[in-house]
Design a protein around this motif. Structure first.
Motif, PDB file in Angstrom:
ATOM      1  N   ALA A 380       2.808  19.067  42.792  1.00  0.00           N
ATOM      2  CA  ALA A 380       3.230  17.763  43.297  1.00  0.00           C
ATOM      3  C   ALA A 380       2.609  16.618  42.499  1.00  0.00           C
ATOM      4  CB  ALA A 380       2.870  17.633  44.765  1.00  0.00           C
ATOM      5  N   ASP A 381       1.718  16.949  41.601  1.00  0.00           N
ATOM      6  CA  ASP A 381       0.992  15.893  40.876  1.00  0.00           C
ATOM      7  C   ASP A 381       1.852  14.766  40.325  1.00  0.00           C
ATOM      8  OD1 ASP A 381      -1.937  17.579  39.511  1.00  0.00           O
ATOM      9  OD2 ASP A 381      -1.069  17.472  41.498  1.00  0.00           O
ATOM     10  N   PRO A 382       2.981  15.071  39.648  1.00  0.00           N
ATOM     11  CA  PRO A 382       3.751  13.962  39.085  1.00  0.00           C
ATOM     12  C   PRO A 382       4.145  12.944  40.152  1.00  0.00           C
ATOM     13  CG  PRO A 382       4.570  16.051  38.248  1.00  0.00           C
ATOM     14  CD  PRO A 382       3.575  16.369  39.310  1.00  0.00           C
ATOM     15  N   ALA A 383       4.523  13.450  41.332  1.00  0.00           N
ATOM     16  CA  ALA A 383       4.952  12.539  42.382  1.00  0.00           C
ATOM     17  C   ALA A 383       3.789  11.681  42.866  1.00  0.00           C
ATOM     18  CB  ALA A 383       5.534  13.329  43.549  1.00  0.00           C
ATOM     19  N   VAL A 384       2.658  12.336  43.061  1.00  0.00           N
ATOM     20  CA  VAL A 384       1.498  11.608  43.551  1.00  0.00           C
ATOM     21  C   VAL A 384       1.020  10.619  42.485  1.00  0.00           C
ATOM     22  CG1 VAL A 384      -0.855  11.825  44.379  1.00  0.00           C
ATOM     23  CG2 VAL A 384       0.831  13.553  44.982  1.00  0.00           C
ATOM     24  N   GLU A 385       1.036  11.116  41.257  1.00  0.00           N
ATOM     25  CA  GLU A 385       0.626  10.280  40.120  1.00  0.00           C
ATOM     26  C   GLU A 385       1.481   9.019  40.059  1.00  0.00           C
ATOM     27  OE1 GLU A 385      -2.079   9.788  37.181  1.00  0.00           O
ATOM     28  OE2 GLU A 385      -1.905  11.588  38.393  1.00  0.00           O
ATOM     29  N   ALA A 386       2.792   9.223  40.286  1.00  0.00           N
ATOM     30  CA  ALA A 386       3.708   8.090  40.193  1.00  0.00           C
ATOM     31  C   ALA A 386       3.383   7.054  41.264  1.00  0.00           C
ATOM     32  CB  ALA A 386       5.143   8.566  40.338  1.00  0.00           C
ATOM     33  N   ALA A 387       2.869   7.540  42.394  1.00  0.00           N
ATOM     34  CA  ALA A 387       2.518   6.602  43.455  1.00  0.00           C
ATOM     35  C   ALA A 387       1.343   5.748  43.010  1.00  0.00           C
ATOM     36  CB  ALA A 387       2.146   7.359  44.719  1.00  0.00           C
ATOM     37  N   VAL A 388       0.415   6.409  42.339  1.00  0.00           N
ATOM     38  CA  VAL A 388      -0.744   5.669  41.835  1.00  0.00           C
ATOM     39  C   VAL A 388      -0.279   4.706  40.746  1.00  0.00           C
ATOM     40  CG1 VAL A 388      -3.013   5.878  40.773  1.00  0.00           C
ATOM     41  CG2 VAL A 388      -2.222   7.623  42.348  1.00  0.00           C
ATOM     42  N   GLY A 389       0.754   5.163  40.014  1.00  0.00           N
ATOM     43  CA  GLY A 389       1.236   4.357  38.892  1.00  0.00           C
ATOM     44  C   GLY A 389       2.127   3.204  39.300  1.00  0.00           C
ATOM     45  N   ALA A 390       2.590   3.187  40.535  1.00  0.00           N
ATOM     46  CA  ALA A 390       3.544   2.136  40.885  1.00  0.00           C
ATOM     47  C   ALA A 390       3.157   1.365  42.136  1.00  0.00           C
ATOM     48  CB  ALA A 390       4.929   2.760  41.065  1.00  0.00           C
ATOM     49  N   PRO A 391       1.937   0.868  42.173  1.00  0.00           N
ATOM     50  CA  PRO A 391       1.569   0.049  43.326  1.00  0.00           C
ATOM     51  C   PRO A 391       2.056  -1.388  43.143  1.00  0.00           C
ATOM     52  CG  PRO A 391      -0.303   0.272  41.893  1.00  0.00           C
ATOM     53  CD  PRO A 391       0.864   0.919  41.201  1.00  0.00           C
ATOM     54  N   VAL A 392       1.733  -2.215  44.092  1.00  0.00           N
ATOM     55  CA  VAL A 392       2.202  -3.598  44.025  1.00  0.00           C
ATOM     56  C   VAL A 392       1.658  -4.289  42.785  1.00  0.00           C
ATOM     57  CG1 VAL A 392       2.405  -5.723  45.331  1.00  0.00           C
ATOM     58  CG2 VAL A 392       2.091  -3.574  46.517  1.00  0.00           C
ATOM     59  N   GLY A 393       0.423  -4.010  42.423  1.00  0.00           N
ATOM     60  CA  GLY A 393      -0.116  -4.742  41.279  1.00  0.00           C
ATOM     61  C   GLY A 393      -0.936  -3.931  40.358  1.00  0.00           C
TER      62      GLY A 393
ATOM     63  N   GLN B 124       1.212  -4.913  35.750  1.00  0.00           N
ATOM     64  CA  GLN B 124       1.671  -6.000  36.615  1.00  0.00           C
ATOM     65  C   GLN B 124       0.476  -6.647  37.286  1.00  0.00           C
ATOM     66  OE1 GLN B 124       6.049  -4.926  38.091  1.00  0.00           O
ATOM     67  NE2 GLN B 124       4.512  -3.689  39.098  1.00  0.00           N
ATOM     68  N   PHE B 126      -0.357  -8.416  40.006  1.00  0.00           N
ATOM     69  CA  PHE B 126       0.161  -8.861  41.306  1.00  0.00           C
ATOM     70  C   PHE B 126      -0.978  -9.001  42.332  1.00  0.00           C
ATOM     71  CE2 PHE B 126       4.841  -7.154  40.914  1.00  0.00           C
ATOM     72  CZ  PHE B 126       5.014  -7.926  39.786  1.00  0.00           C
ATOM     73  N   SER B 127      -1.523  -7.858  42.790  1.00  0.00           N
ATOM     74  CA  SER B 127      -2.504  -7.895  43.885  1.00  0.00           C
ATOM     75  C   SER B 127      -3.772  -8.652  43.488  1.00  0.00           C
ATOM     76  CB  SER B 127      -2.907  -6.474  44.281  1.00  0.00           C
ATOM     77  OG  SER B 127      -1.821  -5.797  44.843  1.00  0.00           O
ATOM     78  N   ALA B 359      -0.065   2.267  48.257  1.00  0.00           N
ATOM     79  CA  ALA B 359       0.581   1.601  47.122  1.00  0.00           C
ATOM     80  C   ALA B 359       2.053   1.330  47.425  1.00  0.00           C
ATOM     81  CB  ALA B 359       0.459   2.488  45.881  1.00  0.00           C
ATOM     82  N   GLY B 360       2.530   0.204  46.872  1.00  0.00           N
ATOM     83  CA  GLY B 360       3.949  -0.123  47.024  1.00  0.00           C
ATOM     84  C   GLY B 360       4.338  -0.433  48.457  1.00  0.00           C
TER      85      GLY B 360
END
Lengths: 393, 384
Positions: A380-393, B124, B126-127, B359-360
């Motif tokens: 599942a790492d890629p999915a979790v990694e992507a979450a870390v990679g795509a936060p608000v800022g 980005q 942002f935060s 996140a997000g």
């Protein structure tokens, strides 16, 4: 695909309108005050011909699929319809799968409403399809069945019973017409929108439906069909609970604000929506799998759907009641009808825990099988990694 | 957009990608294994870019594949199955690129090909320490001064902040306007004098993001992306692109965890002892959680293909996905039995999982959104 979708949207609307017409809350209260059964509504549902979809689906014929039927059951659940639709489909499925021309004819009579029938399976502490307490004997080719099954849904008032009974060669399904050798005693039911009966057979004349070698397959398929459709019905029931809760949260004012503006209430409703949509997606996927014909995949999908939808209906029903405060605790309010039906349904055709256990067994043997070999190694790492990679800022 | 008929059918695109992954992709796998290091991510992206696979959703005129959401999701599954790590420039490709296409000047759009090749890595800004869920309350200032903006303030939780060459920055340009109306988007180089960055170590021990300090940072007025004071709209407009992102995440989750959960059922913890039956049921529930995320994604995909506009239901997928990620990680660690004490991959996945519900958009913010925008519940009264 899109025309199917449009047809299903239309089908849902037709059923919903019919149920709203005849099955509004006022009528529901009348039925509950009566015998827990709405003959007029049942006739209208039968006239609509929707239960005949079950035979088309089972025969893999044009004009009906389990996906269509799931839409119908979701609406029946949403309306808390006090009609024996699932029992009717269950009986018709056993009859139709047994494969004799006479049984197929009886199946048609059942879905058209010419014959009312109930399916007598042993509850056995919640394990559906376990050892049956009924015993069948043959004397000069004439079969009779003896024994008692305590809790049979929709049994009072039927013309025929389809029963699972032991023989010297193993369990078989039989048709047993009601008559002097059959005693059906109404049992006070938790669910006020369904009837319940205790069925006692004393040398009741019976016609065999299946041979012992076919019985397990017929039973397994019928349980999968029922689990899938009951999942759709529970998803509809949960939707009813959510809608009722949301409607009330918009108008009930406390502390000078509608209670739905409080996060405690709003978030609870959002969680319910997540559960309701999840249950609906799983139920639709189960119906698709039942239509597609891979028995292992269908059984897995039906089990997942039933486990999740069963828990969801109970959870949403309880939250709905709670959210209504004192009024939700009254006999007049519809909340307790939802709770009663959800809680009672949770043990029909297997409790959630049994379904989860069955799902785990299938997962362990790798039945889902959709993942290609390379993917099986990926984590599942890629999915979790992507979450870390795509936060608000 | 190019002629639809000229584009290969979905299956062809996937087959083409499979061929690529069996060729150059195999070399990358040999070199990096399952590494998710930044070096591995750079190498993968450069190779993918050379084959035209770095930006699946970008229009072909900007060097992308021009794929619809369904094909992008299908290709995303192939990439995940081939152990392709997240792109080094994931924020540039997924978020900044589309914003540049929609709002950028010709000069700003010159960045697009460089975003693909990793010549430019974007973060980005942002935060902020005081602006997380309430992003619009951000206080980093950009003051117009002649032909320049002068920026002062601090950003935090900036993913790829240490590696980035460029930043899409949100800064307050009108302190007197309502908070959403006084923010501008600026494209800036990270080597501009006055920018200082420090890594933030995550709970796993890895360095994943940074805090970035801006002290009298002077950038030309041409850095402005979109209209002045309309930075909020610029970022919101590109959020539609996240639709494919969240559907893809949900599909990958379902795809990947099914095998992991099957594996967990084979452990001693799931087979023996008093916890075994309950654990097995929990594992089955996690399968349902992951499947729901995937199915909600599929349904959104069908909506998209019917031409329905992106709705707030997207939020529901994000919620379902985040919940599934967190629960799956916890259950898999549970299934590890005594091995849960080890700082192994199950433990690391468990430690990383909270990111999915923070996140997000935190779970709480998303639930409020669902309650108000999907269920139509009344809004929280504004503080007076």
């Amino acid at each position: 695909m899109s025309s199917d979708l449009q047809e299903r949207v239309d089908l849902a609307r037709t059923v919903a309108e019919l149920l709203a017409d005849l099955g509004g809350e006022e009528r529901l209260r009348e039925v509950v005050a009566g015998d827990g059964w709405d003959e007029a509504l049942w006739r209208r549902v039968l006239d609509l011909g929707v239960l005949e979809l079950a035979l088309a689906a089972n025969r893999d014929a044009d004009g009906g699929s389990y996906a269509d039927l799931a839409v119908v059951f979701a609406e029946l659940g949403r309306a808390l319809a006090p009609v024996p639709a699932l029992t009717t489909v269950a009986v018709a499925t056993v009859l139709d799968l047994s494969g004799t021309p006479a049984a197929a004819e009886l199946a048609e009579d059942v879905v058209s409403g010419r014959v009312r029938a109930a399916l007598v399976l042993p509850g056995d502490g919640g394990t559906w399809g376990g050892r049956t307490p009924l015993r069948a004997r043959s004397t000069n080719g004439a079969w009779t069945v003896d024994g008692t099954v305590e809790l049979v849904t929709d049994a009072p008032g039927v013309d025929q019973l389809v029963v699972l009974a032991d023989t010297d060669d193993g369990a078989c399904f039989f048709v047993v017409p009601t008559g002097p050798a059959v005693t059906i005693t109404p049992v006070p039911a938790l669910d006020l929108t369904r009837t319940l009966g205790s069925v006692a057979l004393t040398a009741a004349p019976a016609t065999p439906l299946t041979t012992p070698d076919r019985t397990d397959a017929v039973l397994a398929r019928t349980l999968d069909v029922c689990a899938g459709l009951l999942a759709a019905e529970s998803a509809g029931l949960a939707r009813r609970a959510l809608d009722s809760a949301v409607d009330y949260a918009k108008i009930r004012v406390q502390f000078d604000r509608p209670i739905g503006s409080f996060q405690a209430v709003k978030h609870s409703c959002a969680e319910m929506l997540l559960m309701v949509e999840g249950a609906r997606c799983l139920a639709d996927a189960a119906a698709d799998a039942l239509d597609e014909g891979d028995p292992g995949a269908a059984s897995l999908a039906a089990g997942v759907a039933r486990g999740y939808a069963g828990e969801t209906a109970v959870e949403c029903a309880e939250r709905c009641l709670h959210l209504h405060g004192g009024i939700g605790f009254t006999w007049e309010h519809v909340s307790h009808l939802v709770v009663r039906r959800a809680k009672s349904d949770a043990v029909r055709f297997g409790r959630p825990a049994e379904h989860w256990d069955r799902v785990a067994r299938r997962l362990a043997t790798g039945t889902p099988g959709a993942a290609p070999a390379v993917a099986a190694a990926a984590v599942a790492d890629p999915a979790v990694e992507a979450a870390v990679g795509a936060p608000v800022g | 957009m190019t002629d639809v008929a000229a584009r290969p059918a979905p299956a062809d695109v996937v087959q083409e990608l499979r061929n690529f992954l069996a060729g150059p992709g195999a070399d990358l796998r040999a070199r990096w294994g399952r590494s998710t290091s930044f070096e591995a991510r750079l190498d993968w992206q450069r190779t993918l870019a050379a084959g035209g696979w770095a930006a699946l959703g970008w229009p072909e005129e900007f060097g992308g594949r021009g794929l619809g959401v369904r094909d992008r999701v299908a290709c995303g599954l192939e990439l995940a199955a081939a152990w392709a790590p997240v792109l080094a420039g994931v924020l540039g490709v997924n978020n900044v690129g589309p914003a540049l296409m929609a709002f950028g000047t010709e000069e700003q759009q010159a960045s697009l090909p460089k975003i693909l090749t990793t010549e430019e890595i974007w973060c980005q800004g942002f935060s902020e320490p005081g602006a997380g869920s309430d992003l619009a309350s951000l206080r980093t200032r950009a003051v117009a001064d002649g032909d320049d903006f002068v920026i002062n303030g601090q950003k935090i939780w900036t993913s790829e902040g240490m590696e980035a060459t460029h930043c899409l920055l949100l800064a307050r340009t009108d302190p007197d306007a309502p908070k959403h109306r006084g923010i501008s988007a600026l494209t800036i180089r990270m080597d501009t004098p006055g920018i200082e960055r420090r890594p933030i170590r995550m709970i796993t021990g890895e360095s994943g993001f940074a805090e970035v300090f801006f002290t009298d940072v002077r950038v030309p007025r041409s850095s402005l992306l979109g209209p002045l004071h309309r930075g909020w709209d610029v970022t919101m407009a590109t959020l539609a692109h996240e639709r494919a992102g969240v559907i893809g995440l949900a599909a990958e989750l379902e795809h990947n965890v099914t095998a992991e959960l099957s594996g967990a059922l084979g452990t001693t913890t799931a087979a023996e002892g008093p916890q075994a039956p309950l654990l097995r049921q929990e594992i089955a529930r996690r399968y349902a959680d992951a499947r729901i995320a995937g199915l909600l994604g599929l349904r959104a995909l069908a909506d998209e293909e019917r031409g329905a506009p992106p709705g707030p239901e997207q939020t529901l997928i994000k919620l379902a996905w985040g919940r599934a990620v967190e629960r799956v990680a916890a259950t898999l660690l549970e299934a590890a039995g005594p091995d849960a004490q080890r700082a192994g991959s199950a433990a690391m996945a468990y430690l990383r999982a909270p990111a999915a519900t923070i996140a997000g958009g935190t779970t709480e913010v998303l639930k409020t959104l669902v309650g108000e925008r999907v269920l139509g519940l009344p809004r929280e009264p504004r503080p007076v």
